[in-house]
Design a protein around this motif. Structure first.
Motif, mmCIF file in Angstrom:
data_model
loop_
_atom_site.group_PDB
_atom_site.id
_atom_site.type_symbol
_atom_site.label_atom_id
_atom_site.label_comp_id
_atom_site.label_asym_id
_atom_site.label_seq_id
_atom_site.Cartn_x
_atom_site.Cartn_y
_atom_site.Cartn_z
ATOM 1 N N MET A 1 8.963 -11.979 -40.347
ATOM 2 C CA MET A 1 7.942 -11.299 -41.125
ATOM 3 C C MET A 1 7.919 -11.854 -42.542
ATOM 4 N N GLU A 2 6.724 -12.194 -43.074
ATOM 5 C CA GLU A 2 6.634 -12.778 -44.384
ATOM 6 C C GLU A 2 6.864 -11.731 -45.447
ATOM 7 N N HIS A 3 7.484 -12.169 -46.541
ATOM 8 C CA HIS A 3 7.728 -11.244 -47.635
ATOM 9 C C HIS A 3 6.432 -11.013 -48.408
ATOM 10 N N VAL A 4 6.322 -9.843 -49.005
ATOM 11 C CA VAL A 4 5.138 -9.483 -49.749
ATOM 12 C C VAL A 4 5.004 -10.376 -50.978
ATOM 13 N N ALA A 5 3.856 -11.045 -51.121
ATOM 14 C CA ALA A 5 3.678 -11.996 -52.221
ATOM 15 C C ALA A 5 3.526 -11.263 -53.553
ATOM 16 N N GLU A 6 2.572 -10.346 -53.626
ATOM 17 C CA GLU A 6 2.347 -9.572 -54.842
ATOM 18 C C GLU A 6 2.983 -8.208 -54.658
ATOM 19 N N LYS A 7 3.919 -7.909 -55.518
ATOM 20 C CA LYS A 7 4.692 -6.680 -55.333
ATOM 21 C C LYS A 7 4.042 -5.499 -56.034
ATOM 22 N N GLU A 8 3.142 -4.870 -55.326
ATOM 23 C CA GLU A 8 2.517 -3.643 -55.814
ATOM 24 C C GLU A 8 3.307 -2.461 -55.273
ATOM 25 N N VAL A 9 3.834 -1.634 -56.166
ATOM 26 C CA VAL A 9 4.675 -0.515 -55.752
ATOM 27 C C VAL A 9 3.809 0.587 -55.162
ATOM 28 N N LEU A 10 4.087 0.965 -53.922
ATOM 29 C CA LEU A 10 3.382 2.078 -53.280
ATOM 30 C C LEU A 10 4.162 3.376 -53.466
ATOM 31 N N LEU A 11 5.491 3.283 -53.337
ATOM 32 C CA LEU A 11 6.349 4.464 -53.402
ATOM 33 C C LEU A 11 7.568 4.150 -54.253
ATOM 34 N N GLU A 12 7.914 5.064 -55.148
ATOM 35 C CA GLU A 12 9.109 4.885 -55.975
ATOM 36 C C GLU A 12 9.930 6.165 -55.983
ATOM 37 N N ILE A 13 11.220 6.020 -55.661
ATOM 38 C CA ILE A 13 12.131 7.146 -55.601
ATOM 39 C C ILE A 13 13.064 7.073 -56.804
ATOM 40 N N LYS A 14 13.172 8.166 -57.552
ATOM 41 C CA LYS A 14 14.039 8.201 -58.731
ATOM 42 C C LYS A 14 14.990 9.390 -58.658
ATOM 43 N N SER A 15 16.286 9.087 -58.675
ATOM 44 C CA SER A 15 17.351 10.110 -58.751
ATOM 45 C C SER A 15 17.176 11.207 -57.709
ATOM 46 N N LEU A 16 16.817 10.828 -56.487
ATOM 47 C CA LEU A 16 16.593 11.809 -55.427
ATOM 48 C C LEU A 16 17.909 12.416 -54.960
ATOM 49 N N LYS A 17 17.934 13.743 -54.887
ATOM 50 C CA LYS A 17 19.113 14.465 -54.406
ATOM 51 C C LYS A 17 18.685 15.523 -53.398
ATOM 52 N N LYS A 18 19.523 15.687 -52.380
ATOM 53 C CA LYS A 18 19.340 16.792 -51.452
ATOM 54 C C LYS A 18 20.702 17.368 -51.111
ATOM 55 N N TYR A 19 20.949 18.583 -51.598
ATOM 56 C CA TYR A 19 22.207 19.282 -51.352
ATOM 57 C C TYR A 19 21.923 20.471 -50.427
ATOM 58 N N PHE A 20 22.766 20.615 -49.417
ATOM 59 C CA PHE A 20 22.651 21.748 -48.501
ATOM 60 C C PHE A 20 23.768 22.750 -48.794
ATOM 61 N N VAL A 82 9.548 11.659 -56.507
ATOM 62 C CA VAL A 82 8.987 10.794 -55.474
ATOM 63 C C VAL A 82 7.574 10.434 -55.906
ATOM 64 N N TYR A 83 7.409 9.222 -56.407
ATOM 65 C CA TYR A 83 6.110 8.782 -56.900
ATOM 66 C C TYR A 83 5.377 8.008 -55.804
ATOM 67 N N PHE A 84 4.256 8.573 -55.351
ATOM 68 C CA PHE A 84 3.400 7.885 -54.381
ATOM 69 C C PHE A 84 2.125 7.474 -55.098
ATOM 70 N N GLU A 85 1.895 6.174 -55.169
ATOM 71 C CA GLU A 85 0.774 5.610 -55.928
ATOM 72 C C GLU A 85 0.761 6.138 -57.364
ATOM 73 N N GLY A 86 1.966 6.249 -57.938
ATOM 74 C CA GLY A 86 2.110 6.632 -59.337
ATOM 75 C C GLY A 86 2.148 8.116 -59.616
ATOM 76 N N LYS A 87 1.960 8.963 -58.591
ATOM 77 C CA LYS A 87 1.933 10.414 -58.796
ATOM 78 C C LYS A 87 3.156 11.056 -58.148
ATOM 79 N N ASP A 88 3.800 11.959 -58.876
ATOM 80 C CA ASP A 88 5.019 12.605 -58.405
ATOM 81 C C ASP A 88 4.671 13.733 -57.440
#
Length: 331
Positions: A1-20, A82-88
């Motif tokens: 599979m070819e690597h993405v040429a232009e790196k446009e971020v679709l999803l960005e995860i920052k400091s995600l935590k899930k504690y049960f 969780v930023y999807f297309e720049g929106k949390d």
């Protein structure tokens, strides 16, 4: 599979935590001890680029599936963004989340458990369209037939029920349902692990074909490194709730930097003896996320541990060429 040429971020995860939270017994309640938590996902950060397949790998219980489900808020994150297309989307209301779910879908591990046993194939695939009020009844019928054919099944099967299909066919139905709303991003949560090896290859090839046809972006969660190497552009390696290494697939498989990644790769079966790595056997038990080790979480099993590893948590180091690792050996 070819690597993405232009790196446009679709999803960005920052400091995600899930504690049960762990249920306290009567004695703990009487003594008013602090409630313990299982740190299933603990400060996870990564980006998913548009059009690529990012794989998440690691042992059972490392937090892969919990991470994926937290992204869609199928389970609510404890903290993080969780930023999807720049929106949390963590801040979204139920209605806003319903709208964004058109663009974000999931294919589950067990196709039989994820399909309603009393609904026909036609009803299962049309359900998302009905919920979101997309198209007329006739338009939905045509869309269902189109999707059934796209996943390699016959339109004549649309009146059948899930129990009448094989495991591979049921997974194809699940994929068709995920495609119904024309999503941009699909989480594939161990989508082939419950299938026979011969069927796995067919379903994996289907995922790749659909990605090209529909311009899809995947987060592919798996423990099978052979599958991951075939399907992914980049790979993130998780251990005990944290990502310890992330790199382009070819780079990670040829030059693994973290001792845990090296151990995982040494255990995978290979056909060509020239590519076989010396087996690295990890000693000791896998620690519990209820009480993870201090410092580097891998130090209790690491053959290269230093004094620093037991005390200081490693920061992420950039090794170049999109290769990042959290290990004191590279500090």
């Amino acid at each position: 599979m070819e690597h993405v040429a232009e790196k446009e971020v679709l999803l960005e995860i920052k400091s995600l935590k899930k504690y049960f939270p762990v249920k306290r017994d009567i004695l703990q309640k009487l003594t008013r001890k602090n409630q313990k938590v299982v740190k299933a996902v603990d400060d996870v950060n990564f980006k998913v680029y548009k059009g690529e397949t990012l794989a998440l790998v690691g042992e059972s219980g490392c937090g892969k599936s919990t991470t994926g489900r937290s992204l869609l808020r199928l389970i609510e994150p404890t903290a993080g963004n969780v930023y999807f297309e720049g929106k949390d989307i963590v801040t979204y209301s139920k209605q806003e989340l319903k709208n964004i779910k058109k663009d974000m879908q999931i294919v589950f591990q067990d196709p039989f458990a994820s399909l309603h046993p009393r609904m026909t194939v036609e009803e299962i695939i049309a359900e998302p369209l009905s919920i979101h009020k997309v198209g007329s009844r006739e338009e939905r019928r045509k869309k269902v037939e189109y999707l059934i054919e796209k996943v390699g099944l016959s339109p004549q099967m649309k009146k059948r029920y899930p129990h009448e299909f094989s495991g591979g066919q049921r997974q194809r139905i699940g994929i068709a349902k995920a495609l119904a709303l024309n999503p941009k991003f699909i989480i594939c949560d161990e989508p082939v692990s419950a299938l026979d090896v011969s069927v796995q290859a067919q379903v994996i090839n289907l995922f790749k074909e659909l990605q090209k046809q529909f311009s899809l972006t995947y987060l592919f969660i798996s423990h099978d490194l052979s599958v991951v190497k075939h399907v992914s552009d980049r790979v993130g390696v998780m251990y005990l709730g944290k990502i310890v290494e992330i790199a382009n697939t070819e780079d990670l498989f040829s030059r693994p930097a973290h001792p845990y990644t090296q151990a995982l790769l040494s255990a995978r079966p290979v056909i060509d003896e020239k590519n076989r790595m010396e087996r690295i056997v990890l000693e000791g038990e896998l620690p519990t996320p209820l009480n993870p080790p201090s410092g580097c979480r891998f130090h209790t099993r690491c053959p290269f541990k230093m004094e620093k590893c037991m005390q200081v948590e490693p920061t992420v180091k950039d090794l170049g060429t999109n290769h990042q690792v959290a290990c004191h050996l590279h500090s």
